[in-house]
Design a protein around this motif. Structure first.
Motif, PDB file in Angstrom:
ATOM      1  N   LYS A  41       0.833  -1.204   0.000  1.00 32.83           N
ATOM      2  CA  LYS A  41       0.000   0.000   0.000  1.00 32.83           C
ATOM      3  C   LYS A  41       0.868   1.255   0.000  1.00 32.83           C
ATOM      4  N   SER A  42       0.517   2.197  -0.835  1.00 32.63           N
ATOM      5  CA  SER A  42       1.284   3.435  -0.930  1.00 32.63           C
ATOM      6  C   SER A  42       0.912   4.380   0.214  1.00 32.63           C
ATOM      7  N   GLU A  43       1.757   5.381   0.419  1.00 32.33           N
ATOM      8  CA  GLU A  43       1.479   6.378   1.463  1.00 32.33           C
ATOM      9  C   GLU A  43       0.179   7.112   1.168  1.00 32.33           C
ATOM     10  N   THR A  44      -0.074   7.360  -0.102  1.00 29.39           N
ATOM     11  CA  THR A  44      -1.306   8.056  -0.487  1.00 29.39           C
ATOM     12  C   THR A  44      -2.531   7.234  -0.112  1.00 29.39           C
ATOM     13  N   GLU A  45      -2.484   5.945  -0.390  1.00 32.98           N
ATOM     14  CA  GLU A  45      -3.602   5.072  -0.035  1.00 32.98           C
ATOM     15  C   GLU A  45      -3.833   5.059   1.471  1.00 32.98           C
ATOM     16  N   ASP A  49      -2.903   7.431   3.710  1.00 26.17           N
ATOM     17  CA  ASP A  49      -3.376   8.741   4.171  1.00 26.17           C
ATOM     18  C   ASP A  49      -4.850   8.963   3.832  1.00 26.17           C
ATOM     19  N   ASN A  50      -5.275   8.453   2.675  1.00 26.63           N
ATOM     20  CA  ASN A  50      -6.674   8.626   2.270  1.00 26.63           C
ATOM     21  C   ASN A  50      -7.624   7.745   3.085  1.00 26.63           C
ATOM     22  N   ASP A  93      -5.848  10.986  10.881  1.00 28.64           N
ATOM     23  CA  ASP A  93      -4.599  11.229  11.610  1.00 28.64           C
ATOM     24  C   ASP A  93      -4.659  10.712  13.043  1.00 28.64           C
ATOM     25  N   LYS A 103      -4.118   6.903  13.117  1.00 30.50           N
ATOM     26  CA  LYS A 103      -2.734   6.598  12.762  1.00 30.50           C
ATOM     27  C   LYS A 103      -1.776   6.938  13.897  1.00 30.50           C
TER      28      LYS A 103
END
Length: 221
Positions: free
Chosen positions: A74-78, A80-81, A85, A88
């Protein structure tokens, strides 16, 4: 050479030839036994560690986790979306099953990795890492922990442990397909049939010569 010797020789030759070709053939007929594995690395929480070392540790750890081509990383963008916060940060500061399970559901992932490291050195010129990296398994609802205690310069050894204990253990081993498993037996049986047909034809040819006397004379007392 007698017919029986020819028969045995043919079987041995074909069987040996078939057996030696099995590895390369089998490599073309392997099947994966499991669906695509989805992995999410939520990052590391650091205390008392310089920013450049933090970045280096995060990048090196991420590289180990995404090195296996059999997983979907999984990418950071995935991430974060999908995650707010607050959730996390709770996981980074103090990971518990309830939060990890919630994050895994939102990310639609099979495994979650998260780490915590602090510097225990009082010397500004050195960094002594102390902490852990956790892998949460969604299917089993179990948290596996790799404890880390080392100098920053020795972090490569901790990454080797990470790869061996928490990464390689999630990817399925390849299983040979039906043809790869049974090819040697098929070759031997086929060789036996072909050799038997060859032998029978040869024997029939010897016994059906002109005058009907093609066989070996037998003395009758």
């Amino acid at each position: 050479m007698s017919r029986i010797q020819q028969f045995v020789s043919i079987i041995l030759c074909i069987s040996i030839l078939g057996a030696t070709s099995v590895p390369s053939f089998g490599a073309l007929h392997t099947t994966e036994t499991q669906k695509i594995i989805r992995v999410a690395f939520l990052g590391m929480h650091f205390e008392g560690i310089e920013s450049d070392i933090q970045e280096a540790i995060t990048q090196r750890t991420s590289a180990v986790l995404k090195a296996d081509g059999k997983v979907y990383y999984k990418s950071e963008t995935e991430i974060d979306n999908a995650l707010d916060d607050e959730l996390k940060q709770r996981i980074l500061l103090s990971p518990i099953k309830e939060d990890l399970k919630e994050a895994a559901k939102k990310l639609y992932t099979d495994y979650i990795y998260v780490g915590f490291l602090q510097n225990q050195s009082n010397n500004a010129s050195e960094t002594i890492l102390n902490g852990y990296i956790i892998r949460y398994d969604v299917a089993s609802d179990i948290m596996y922990t790799l404890e880390i205690k080392s100098f920053y310069e020795s972090y490569a050894q901790e990454l080797e442990k990470l790869d061996e204990q928490l990464v390689q253990t999630i990817t399925p081993k390849k299983k040979k397909g039906f043809l790869a498993r049974h090819l040697p037996g098929v070759i031997i049986v086929g060789a036996t049939i072909v050799a038997a047909v060859f032998l029978l034809k040869g024997t029939k040819g010897q016994s059906s010569g002109n005058g009907g006397g093609g066989g070996v004379p037998v003395a009758i007392n």
